[in-house]
Design an enzyme around this catalytic site. Structure first.
Site, PDB file in Angstrom:
ATOM      1  N   LYS A 110      21.831  41.209  18.377  1.00 54.73           N
ATOM      2  CA  LYS A 110      22.868  40.839  17.422  1.00 54.73           C
ATOM      3  C   LYS A 110      23.549  42.079  16.810  1.00 54.73           C
ATOM      4  O   LYS A 110      23.101  43.213  17.014  1.00 54.73           O
ATOM      5  CB  LYS A 110      22.266  39.943  16.332  1.00 54.73           C
ATOM      6  CG  LYS A 110      21.813  38.553  16.856  1.00 54.73           C
ATOM      7  CD  LYS A 110      22.935  37.789  17.465  1.00 54.73           C
ATOM      8  CE  LYS A 110      22.768  36.317  17.785  1.00 54.73           C
ATOM      9  NZ  LYS A 110      21.557  35.747  18.263  1.00 54.73           N
TER      10      LYS A 110
HETATM   11  C1  LIG Z   1      20.927  34.302  17.985  1.00 53.02           C
HETATM   12  C2  LIG Z   1      21.392  33.007  17.443  1.00 53.02           C
HETATM   13  C3  LIG Z   1      20.569  32.190  16.645  1.00 53.02           C
HETATM   14  C4  LIG Z   1      19.098  32.428  16.465  1.00 53.02           C
HETATM   15  O1  LIG Z   1      18.745  33.674  15.997  1.00 53.02           O
HETATM   16  P1  LIG Z   1      17.315  34.312  16.331  1.00 53.02           P
HETATM   17  O2  LIG Z   1      17.220  35.439  15.352  1.00 53.02           O
HETATM   18  O3  LIG Z   1      17.360  34.806  17.744  1.00 53.02           O
HETATM   19  O4  LIG Z   1      16.289  33.279  16.101  1.00 53.02           O
HETATM   20  C5  LIG Z   1      21.117  31.048  16.086  1.00 53.02           C
HETATM   21  N1  LIG Z   1      22.398  30.705  16.299  1.00 53.02           N
HETATM   22  C6  LIG Z   1      23.217  31.447  17.078  1.00 53.02           C
HETATM   23  C7  LIG Z   1      24.644  31.024  17.244  1.00 53.02           C
HETATM   24  C8  LIG Z   1      22.745  32.615  17.687  1.00 53.02           C
HETATM   25  O5  LIG Z   1      23.538  33.321  18.486  1.00 53.02           O
END
Ligand SMILES: *Cc1c(COP(=O)(O)O)cnc(C)c1O
Length: 400
Positions: free
Chosen positions: A186
């Protein structure tokens, strides 16, 4: 890859501050921690950055969604409106609290279509989760307006839109609550981690209690003697994550600036290609430029162009065929294959199996996602790399 590309001496320094005290837990150990509260500092920095009153660090973006839905009092018997284009975690979180996700179509922003809310709501609907996919905003002003008119709560899944904004206001701060992910891929990363933000004190407090076994975090007594009013669970962020987050957040604006430059270079090349269009952006300047989404006149041409680009070493994703981000491709979800054998919440008696997940109910997604190609934009892209992408595009166009 974003934030992960920039891990360096700032992250090392912040993490060393924690390791030097040896106190990795965010709560307690007040004497031993020598005034170091990295998670608390990171929460304060996030709240300030997003322009909201409250922020709560948690273990992941998925946990953030579950904590927020729980704080919003969403549970068995409730329905939650969710776009067909999102990461599977958004649907999982709704089911984790025992509610039913209702799949709706997207618009040309590639995000939840505001007009779907009144079409798909029932007497069970409690909330809407707009998801700001690939770093760019949904029509969030319309979504919040229609949701409020219909007395529905809004939870923004801003896992992919960290640092992005709409008309000068940060994404995540429009809804009753907003969620972020700091997983390794992210925009800001703490390895694994997440954040819940809100301006509502009650929702914040319920999140804070729930994410730590109900602890009321009363500063006047020791942790063992703290009170509790609700049951909870453990989704606590640790100090190493808080330390990483602080260093990463300080680089966020620089990161977005670099991505914007790289994205613009590639967009200018693509803009010259006959038939190529771009994803609609409600606020072009607010884009975090983590991805570039462009489209072709039809699915066949898009597939052909994708293959030609790949042959030139330019990788793109077509989300209509992606296994994790488009509901019709989730065979385990469509088969109601819950981890235990009870098939809950699909078997909820208020649901009676009436919520369906059919391709024909999301015609716009079926069309636009089939002819859209998405390219990841990195922070560090040398001129050499950019030139090779430009050449790759030009070569592919010749063969179309
Ligand atoms: C990455 C993501 C999540 C979940 O996040 P994690 O930290 O990997 O659990 C939820 N919603 C979206 C749109 C994402 O891209």
């Amino acid at each position: 890859m974003a934030g992960a590309e920039l891990i360096g001496k700032e992250e090392i320094k912040e993490v060393m501050d924690v390791l030097e005290t040896g106190i990795i837990m965010r709560y307690g150990f007040d004497k031993e921690r020598k005034g170091i509260f990295k998670v608390r500092e990171f929460e304060e920095a996030c709240a300030k950055y997003c322009g909201v009153k409250y922020a709560l660090g948690v273990t992941s973006g998925s946990a953030a969604l579950k904590v927020a839905l729980t704080a919003m009092n969403i549970g068995p018997g409730d329905e939650v409106i969710v776009p067909a284009f999102t990461f599977v975690a958004t649907y999982e979180a709704v089911m984790e609290v025992g509610a039913i996700p209702v799949m709706v179509d997207i618009d040309d922003t590639l995000n939840l279509d505001p007009l779907e809310i009144e079409k798909k709501k029932t007497r069970y609907t409690k909330a809407v989760i707009p998801v700001h996919m690939c770093g760019s905003a949904a029509n969030i002003d319309k979504i919040t307006e229609i949701a409020r008119k219909n007395k529905l709560l809004v939870l923004e899944d801003n896992a992919q839109g960290c640092g992005a904004s709409f008309k000068g206001k940060k994404l995540g701060s429009f809804g009753d609550m907003g969620c972020f992910s700091f997983d390794y891929v992210k925009t800001v990363t703490t390895g694994e981690g997440g954040m819940v933000i809100s301006n509502n004190r009650d929702l914040y407090l319920r999140s804070e209690w729930y994410h730590d076994h109900g602890h009321d975090h009363n500063p006047k007594v020791s942790r063992a003697l703290e009170g509790r009013t609700i049951l909870g669970f453990n989704y606590r962020m640790n100090e190493l994550q808080g330390a990483l987050g602080l260093a990463q957040l300080s680089k966020l604006d620089y990161l977005i600036g670099e991505q914007k430059k790289n994205k613009k270079f590639i967009m200018d090349v693509l803009a010259k290609v006959p038939g190529v269009g771009f994803r609609a952006k409600p606020d072009r300047d607010g884009d975090s430029a983590t991805f570039l989404a462009f489209n072709l006149p039809d699915e066949k041409q898009a597939q052909k162009f994708q293959n030609l680009l790949a042959a030139e070493g330019v990788e793109t994703v077509c989300y209509k065929r992606n296994l994790w981000h488009y509901v019709p491709n989730w065979e385990h979800f469509l088969a109601k294959s819950t981890a235990n054998s009870k098939k809950y919440p699909f078997k909820d008696t208020s649901n009676k199996g009436k919520v369906k997940y059919l391709r024909k109910s999301i015609p716009y997604a079926e069309d636009i996602l089939g002819r859209t190609l998405v390219m990841g934009i990195s922070v560090k892209m040398s001129q050499e790399k950019l030139d090779s992408i430009r050449k790759g595009i030009e070569q592919a166009v010749k063969k179309m």
